[in-house]
Scaffold this motif. Structure first.
Motif, PDB file in Angstrom:
ATOM      1  N   TRP A  35      12.025  26.293  28.525  1.00 48.15           N
ATOM      2  CA  TRP A  35      12.915  25.152  28.768  1.00 48.15           C
ATOM      3  C   TRP A  35      14.315  25.619  29.152  1.00 48.15           C
ATOM      4  CZ3 TRP A  35      10.793  20.363  28.632  1.00 48.15           C
ATOM      5  CH2 TRP A  35       9.538  20.243  28.023  1.00 48.15           C
ATOM      6  N   TYR A  36      14.878  24.914  30.120  1.00 45.75           N
ATOM      7  CA  TYR A  36      16.268  25.051  30.502  1.00 45.75           C
ATOM      8  C   TYR A  36      16.906  23.674  30.391  1.00 45.75           C
ATOM      9  CZ  TYR A  36      15.313  29.680  32.468  1.00 45.75           C
ATOM     10  OH  TYR A  36      14.967  31.003  32.639  1.00 45.75           O
ATOM     11  N   ARG A  44      22.838  25.047  35.004  1.00 47.32           N
ATOM     12  CA  ARG A  44      21.604  25.062  34.247  1.00 47.32           C
ATOM     13  C   ARG A  44      21.584  26.311  33.378  1.00 47.32           C
ATOM     14  NH1 ARG A  44      16.168  23.484  37.385  1.00 47.32           N
ATOM     15  NH2 ARG A  44      17.651  21.874  38.003  1.00 47.32           N
ATOM     16  N   TYR A  93      14.658  20.786  31.513  1.00 52.34           N
ATOM     17  CA  TYR A  93      13.655  21.131  32.511  1.00 52.34           C
ATOM     18  C   TYR A  93      12.639  22.105  31.931  1.00 52.34           C
ATOM     19  CZ  TYR A  93      16.930  19.213  35.947  1.00 52.34           C
ATOM     20  OH  TYR A  93      17.759  18.389  36.663  1.00 52.34           O
ATOM     21  N   CYS A  94      11.386  21.766  32.127  1.00 54.16           N
ATOM     22  CA  CYS A  94      10.319  22.704  31.831  1.00 54.16           C
ATOM     23  C   CYS A  94      10.237  23.706  32.972  1.00 54.16           C
ATOM     24  CB  CYS A  94       9.007  21.946  31.686  1.00 54.16           C
ATOM     25  SG  CYS A  94       7.568  22.996  31.421  1.00 54.16           S
ATOM     26  N   SER A  95      10.026  24.954  32.646  1.00 53.91           N
ATOM     27  CA  SER A  95       9.972  25.990  33.671  1.00 53.91           C
ATOM     28  C   SER A  95       8.913  27.012  33.294  1.00 53.91           C
ATOM     29  CB  SER A  95      11.331  26.679  33.781  1.00 53.91           C
ATOM     30  OG  SER A  95      11.269  27.755  34.697  1.00 53.91           O
ATOM     31  N   TYR A 103       8.057  27.991  38.745  1.00 56.33           N
ATOM     32  CA  TYR A 103       7.879  26.552  38.914  1.00 56.33           C
ATOM     33  C   TYR A 103       8.824  25.810  37.980  1.00 56.33           C
ATOM     34  CZ  TYR A 103       3.618  27.542  41.502  1.00 56.33           C
ATOM     35  OH  TYR A 103       2.717  27.997  42.448  1.00 56.33           O
ATOM     36  N   TRP A 104       9.216  24.619  38.424  1.00 56.49           N
ATOM     37  CA  TRP A 104      10.085  23.758  37.620  1.00 56.49           C
ATOM     38  C   TRP A 104       9.456  22.371  37.519  1.00 56.49           C
ATOM     39  CZ3 TRP A 104      14.458  25.501  35.238  1.00 56.49           C
ATOM     40  CH2 TRP A 104      14.951  26.742  35.664  1.00 56.49           C
TER      41      TRP A 104
END
Length: 114
Positions: A35-36, A44, A93-95, A103-104
């Protein structure tokens, strides 16, 4: 490959939220997921990243309050957020690095009121 995040919302300071993210598509290997977050007017930043062995790296500002976890069988990563503060307000954001590519997810808004 797609990342779909969920679980954001509005919570009072001191409260808790749980974010979840699922990866879908043609997945051969997930190198890491995490997570970001990005607050208004800020860059970010990393929140927590969990590797395949289950170990999680945390940003200093969430240590002791947030817990990251992964389910390798389900291709999911969760973020349990406790003792939330107004300064935690951001789009989360899931990353992940999946099949050696980054991927984001689309982002989920977390708002912490004082």
């Amino acid at each position: 490959v797609q990342l779909q995040a969920s679980g954001g919302g509005l919570v009072q300071a001191g409260g808790s939220l749980r974010l979840s993210c699922i990866a879908s598509g043609r997945i051969f290997v997930i190198n890491y997921m995490g997570w970001y977050r990005q607050a208004p007017g800020k860059q970010r930043e990393l929140v927590a990243v969990t590797t395949n062995d289950g170990s999680t790296k945390y940003a200093d500002f969430v240590k002791g309050r947030f817990t990251g976890s992964r389910d390798n069988a389900k291709n999911t990563v969760d973020l349990q957020m406790n003792s939330l503060k107004p300064e935690d307000t951001a789009v989360y954001y899931c990353s992940g690095v999946i099949n050696e590519l980054p991927y984001w997810g689309q982002g989920t808004l977390v708002t912490v009121s004082s």
